[in-house]
Design a protein around this motif. Structure first.
Motif, mmCIF file in Angstrom:
data_model
loop_
_atom_site.group_PDB
_atom_site.id
_atom_site.type_symbol
_atom_site.label_atom_id
_atom_site.label_comp_id
_atom_site.label_asym_id
_atom_site.label_seq_id
_atom_site.Cartn_x
_atom_site.Cartn_y
_atom_site.Cartn_z
ATOM 1 N N SER A 76 0.779 -1.317 -0.033
ATOM 2 C CA SER A 76 -0.061 0.129 -0.080
ATOM 3 C C SER A 76 0.830 1.282 0.078
ATOM 4 C CB SER A 76 -0.801 -0.025 1.305
ATOM 5 O OG SER A 76 -0.208 0.002 2.554
ATOM 6 N N MET A 77 2.095 1.156 0.144
ATOM 7 C CA MET A 77 2.833 2.426 0.488
ATOM 8 C C MET A 77 4.016 2.378 -0.612
ATOM 9 S SD MET A 77 3.132 2.655 4.447
ATOM 10 C CE MET A 77 2.873 0.901 4.971
ATOM 11 N N ILE A 78 4.365 1.094 -1.116
ATOM 12 C CA ILE A 78 5.646 1.078 -2.040
ATOM 13 C C ILE A 78 5.426 0.692 -3.425
ATOM 14 C CG2 ILE A 78 7.658 -0.342 -2.632
ATOM 15 C CD1 ILE A 78 8.343 -0.412 0.488
ATOM 16 N N SER A 79 5.906 1.365 -4.323
ATOM 17 C CA SER A 79 5.841 0.916 -5.854
ATOM 18 C C SER A 79 7.461 0.479 -6.210
ATOM 19 C CB SER A 79 5.507 2.086 -6.761
ATOM 20 O OG SER A 79 5.239 1.493 -7.801
ATOM 21 N N TYR A 80 7.397 -0.597 -6.799
ATOM 22 C CA TYR A 80 8.592 -1.236 -7.104
ATOM 23 C C TYR A 80 8.847 -1.430 -8.379
ATOM 24 C CZ TYR A 80 11.668 -5.426 -6.798
ATOM 25 O OH TYR A 80 12.681 -6.455 -7.550
ATOM 26 N N MET A 81 9.952 -0.922 -8.870
ATOM 27 C CA MET A 81 10.447 -1.262 -10.377
ATOM 28 C C MET A 81 11.477 -2.232 -10.381
ATOM 29 S SD MET A 81 11.306 1.463 -13.482
ATOM 30 C CE MET A 81 12.204 0.932 -14.745
ATOM 31 N N PRO A 82 11.158 -3.252 -10.856
ATOM 32 C CA PRO A 82 12.361 -4.351 -10.787
ATOM 33 C C PRO A 82 13.455 -4.029 -12.024
ATOM 34 C CG PRO A 82 10.465 -5.361 -11.808
ATOM 35 C CD PRO A 82 10.016 -3.892 -11.230
ATOM 36 N N GLN A 83 14.440 -4.912 -11.851
ATOM 37 C CA GLN A 83 15.758 -4.498 -13.002
ATOM 38 C C GLN A 83 15.205 -4.677 -14.013
ATOM 39 O OE1 GLN A 83 19.064 -6.216 -11.100
ATOM 40 N NE2 GLN A 83 20.273 -5.681 -12.456
ATOM 41 N N LYS A 84 14.638 -5.842 -14.373
ATOM 42 C CA LYS A 84 14.047 -6.078 -15.895
ATOM 43 C C LYS A 84 12.686 -5.366 -15.844
ATOM 44 C CE LYS A 84 14.523 -10.756 -14.990
ATOM 45 N NZ LYS A 84 13.996 -12.122 -15.481
ATOM 46 N N ASP A 85 12.383 -4.933 -16.946
ATOM 47 C CA ASP A 85 10.842 -4.051 -16.940
ATOM 48 C C ASP A 85 9.803 -4.715 -16.807
ATOM 49 O OD1 ASP A 85 9.773 -4.882 -19.603
ATOM 50 O OD2 ASP A 85 11.855 -3.992 -20.589
ATOM 51 N N ASP A 154 3.557 6.365 -2.255
ATOM 52 C CA ASP A 154 4.701 7.520 -1.711
ATOM 53 C C ASP A 154 6.184 6.881 -1.871
ATOM 54 O OD1 ASP A 154 2.607 8.679 -0.577
ATOM 55 O OD2 ASP A 154 3.004 8.077 1.757
ATOM 56 N N ILE A 155 6.418 5.675 -1.840
ATOM 57 C CA ILE A 155 7.836 5.358 -2.025
ATOM 58 C C ILE A 155 8.128 4.640 -3.276
ATOM 59 C CG2 ILE A 155 9.571 4.056 -0.883
ATOM 60 C CD1 ILE A 155 7.939 4.247 1.705
ATOM 61 N N LEU A 156 9.139 5.062 -3.996
ATOM 62 C CA LEU A 156 9.424 4.363 -5.254
ATOM 63 C C LEU A 156 10.887 3.652 -4.765
ATOM 64 C CD1 LEU A 156 8.743 7.033 -7.899
ATOM 65 C CD2 LEU A 156 7.247 5.303 -7.035
ATOM 66 N N LEU A 157 10.816 2.295 -5.269
ATOM 67 C CA LEU A 157 12.042 1.612 -5.291
ATOM 68 C C LEU A 157 12.794 1.159 -6.694
ATOM 69 C CD1 LEU A 157 11.396 -1.071 -2.442
ATOM 70 C CD2 LEU A 157 12.239 1.326 -2.252
ATOM 71 N N LEU A 158 13.594 1.678 -7.181
ATOM 72 C CA LEU A 158 13.952 1.644 -8.555
ATOM 73 C C LEU A 158 15.440 0.909 -8.676
ATOM 74 C CD1 LEU A 158 13.274 5.333 -9.755
ATOM 75 C CD2 LEU A 158 11.525 3.449 -9.598
ATOM 76 N N ASP A 159 15.287 -0.102 -9.523
ATOM 77 C CA ASP A 159 16.329 -1.073 -9.463
ATOM 78 C C ASP A 159 16.953 -1.018 -10.756
ATOM 79 O OD1 ASP A 159 18.344 -3.034 -9.203
ATOM 80 O OD2 ASP A 159 16.822 -4.972 -8.403
ATOM 81 N N GLU A 160 18.065 -0.310 -10.655
ATOM 82 C CA GLU A 160 18.910 -0.135 -11.929
ATOM 83 C C GLU A 160 18.096 0.056 -13.318
ATOM 84 O OE1 GLU A 160 22.294 -2.401 -12.722
ATOM 85 O OE2 GLU A 160 22.309 -3.435 -10.635
ATOM 86 N N PRO A 161 17.300 1.026 -13.091
ATOM 87 C CA PRO A 161 16.247 1.390 -14.103
ATOM 88 C C PRO A 161 16.916 1.433 -15.529
ATOM 89 C CG PRO A 161 16.253 3.239 -12.717
ATOM 90 C CD PRO A 161 16.945 2.197 -12.194
ATOM 91 N N ILE A 191 18.971 2.167 -7.121
ATOM 92 C CA ILE A 191 19.969 1.165 -7.160
ATOM 93 C C ILE A 191 20.702 1.593 -8.398
ATOM 94 C CG2 ILE A 191 20.638 -1.197 -7.519
ATOM 95 C CD1 ILE A 191 18.732 -2.259 -5.635
ATOM 96 N N THR A 192 21.970 1.530 -8.510
ATOM 97 C CA THR A 192 22.762 1.572 -9.728
ATOM 98 C C THR A 192 24.114 0.995 -9.389
ATOM 99 O OG1 THR A 192 23.771 3.141 -11.251
ATOM 100 C CG2 THR A 192 23.372 3.911 -8.974
ATOM 101 N N HIS A 193 24.779 0.804 -10.493
ATOM 102 C CA HIS A 193 26.272 0.621 -10.371
ATOM 103 C C HIS A 193 27.050 1.515 -10.926
ATOM 104 C CE1 HIS A 193 25.187 -2.124 -13.886
ATOM 105 N NE2 HIS A 193 25.895 -1.377 -14.358
ATOM 106 N N ASP A 194 26.692 2.729 -11.377
ATOM 107 C CA ASP A 194 27.143 3.494 -12.020
ATOM 108 C C ASP A 194 27.409 4.818 -11.044
ATOM 109 O OD1 ASP A 194 27.756 6.052 -13.442
ATOM 110 O OD2 ASP A 194 26.475 5.435 -15.188
#
Ligand SMILES: Nc1ncnc2c1ncn2[C@@H]1O[C@H](COP(=O)(O)OP(=O)(O)O)[C@@H](O)[C@H]1O
Ligand SMILES: [Mg+2]
Lengths: 250, 248
Positions: A76-85, A154-161, A191-194
């Motif tokens: 209910s609070m987090i939206s997650y964008m995984p590494q693969k689209d 409210d919260i976005l988790l973006l994994d190496e988008p 998240i990034t490795h750059d």
């Protein structure tokens, strides 16, 4: 106010033969409307941190607080964008981006109307009726990001988008993400490795060690906003970048 | 055109067959030439279509019933792992039972009407459909399922949005196999006892040594199977445009 807080989180994966320690005492926090980056070598456990926050993986020890609450209903609070689209190949772009709204019970017409207004911002105008396989890599990534933002959490988790994009597209996407963030003002953990990407985007950077992941450095980034490409060669930017790179090397 | 080579080979095969019948020494009625079959076909066509109607009805009804039951079972097995572990192996093992050996029982149980034929069709079609759907659902990307979980989707929403659509290509591959089986299943059902249908027509032609009639019935059986196959292919293209776009 602290939106996300991890306290001494540890995680080991059990495989058939042995145990693989992945996270060792990860503590971090993200304030409201902050943009925080996690950098680290690949395989060090970055995605695992996200999986513990979303509850897909249970940590062995340590506490995870979302909005100050432990064991919160993260969806209910987090939206997650995984590494693969992970766009659904059988849904057109428009139906992909409204998926979270539909799952939440919003009617299709209402969700579509809302999404259509944003198509321009996300550079997808005219591609609403296409299938994901007909889009370029950058467009797919923008569609995945639009889906993440449209979920209105409210919260976005973006994994190496932007990990899979070429350097030019990636830079365009970074500037564009900052604009979008400015417009929608959410709390972002990215998240990034750059390293350059991390400095350019964030308010704060956590540097992770090789596996098992530990936090090697917590670096504030006090560069003025809005950021622009000229800053990348500025002395403040370079100083921070050097410091982060040094932490990674040692 | 993609049908060019199959057509060339088909014509070649028919010519070879024709030649064998003319050159050989055995009596002509034992193996009629394609031209003999073609000669009786126009005259036979009305009666063949009359019988074919019943065969097609049994095949299509049985086929649709098999699809519905297979889909329901596949979804239930996905929701309840106990069912998946307990029933699926039994479904596989059940395929070792030769249907032709139990089919006469259906006549005793269900009489000489349409029902026993439908039962045979359901039994032969069920397996390829349930296997293709189950495997397709299992092949759904786990990351996609996880993403929907994080979005707060329910089990049913995950099945509806991810598992079933992901299973569609495999499902339609299974349907093509089951579709061709269905006409054959109906014909087998009719062999065992019936008053109408291509199976009966074939048995009668066989018993009176009118083999060119038998072959004309075989021709109609193949024709119906091909038409069903094409109908399934067409439906697939309508249901999964995204799948065919990807291939192009
Ligand atoms: N479910 C799992 N079971 C076992 N090992 C895993 C699992 N998920 C990830 N790993 C391993 O844990 C390590 C960290 O993975 P991950 O968090 O994806 O790293 P990163 O995102 O930093 O590249 C990797 O070595 C990976 O192989
Ligand atoms: Mg990762």
């Amino acid at each position: 106010m602290k939106k996300i807080q991890l306290v001494e989180v540890c995680k080991k994966y059990q495989t058939k033969e042995d145990t693989l320690p992945v996270l060792e005492g990860i503590s971090l926090s993200v304030d409201s409307n902050q943009f925080v980056c996690i950098v680290g070598p690949s395989g060090c456990g970055k995605s695992t941190i996200f999986n513990t926050i979303t509850g897909l993986v249970k940590q062995d020890s340590g506490r995870i607080l979302i909005n100050g609450q432990e064991q919160a209903d993260s969806s209910s609070m987090i939206s997650y964008m995984p590494q693969k689209d992970l766009l659904l190949p059988w849904r057109r772009v428009i139906d992909n981006v409204i998926l979270p709204l539909k799952l939440a019970g919003v009617s299709r017409s209402e969700a579509v109307q809302e999404a259509m207004e944003l198509m321009d911002v996300f550079g997808l105008k005219g591609f609403e009726e296409r299938y994901p396989s007909e889009l370029s890599g950058g467009m797919r990534q923008r569609a995945a990001l639009m889906r993440t933002i449209l979920a209105k959490k409210d919260i976005l988790l973006l994994d190496e988008p932007f990990g899979a994009l070429d350097a030019i597209t990636r830079f365009k996407m970074q500037s564009w993400l900052l604009q979008v963030w400015n417009q929608f003002k959410r709390t972002i953990l990215f998240i990034t490795h750059d390293v350059e990407e991390a400095v350019y985007l964030s308010d704060k950077i956590y540097v992770l060690s090789e596996r098992p992941g530990r936090i090697k450095l917590e670096q504030e980034v006090n560069l003025p906003r809005p950021r622009n490409s000229d800053m990348i060669t500025g002395s403040d930017f370079v100083k921070i970048k050097k410091k982060v790179l040094k932490a990674i090397e040692t | 055109m993609k049908y060019r080579y199959p057509l060339i080979f088909l014509v070649g095969f028919l010519l070879l067959w024709e030649a064998v019948v003319y050159i050989n020494t055995f009596p002509d009625w034992l193996l009629p030439a394609p031209s003999d079959v073609a000669a009786v076909l126009p005259e036979m066509l009305p009666i063949l279509l009359e019988h074919g109607q019943y065969t097609l009805l049994a095949a299509v009804v049985g086929f649709l019933l098999a699809i519905v039951t297979a889909l329901i079972l596949a979804v239930l097995m996905d929701v309840f792992p106990v069912l998946r572990q307990g029933i699926y192996p039994l479904v596989v093992v059940s395929q070792t039972i030769p249907i032709i050996s139990v089919a006469p029982l259906f006549i005793i149980w269900f009489g000489y009407g349409l029902l026993p034929k439908i039962v045979v069709v359901v039994l032969v079609c069920f397996f390829p459909v349930v296997v293709s759907v189950t495997q397709g659902m299992e092949a759904a990307e786990q990351d996609m399922v996880n993403l929907l979980r994080v979005m707060g989707a329910s089990t049913w929403q995950i099945i509806k949005e991810v598992r079933l659509p992901a299973a569609l290509p495999s499902f339609f591959a299974g349907l093509k196999i089951a579709g061709t089986y269905s006409i054959m299943g109906a014909v087998i059902g009719e062999w065992l006892g019936s008053s109408k249908g291509l199976g009966v027509f074939m048995t009668r032609a066989m018993h009176s040594y009118q083999f060119e009639r038998l072959f004309s019935a075989i021709f109609v059986v193949s024709l119906l199977s091909v038409l069903l196959f094409l109908a399934i292919e067409l439906t697939g293209r309508l249901v999964m445009p995204w799948h065919y776009k990807k291939e192009e």
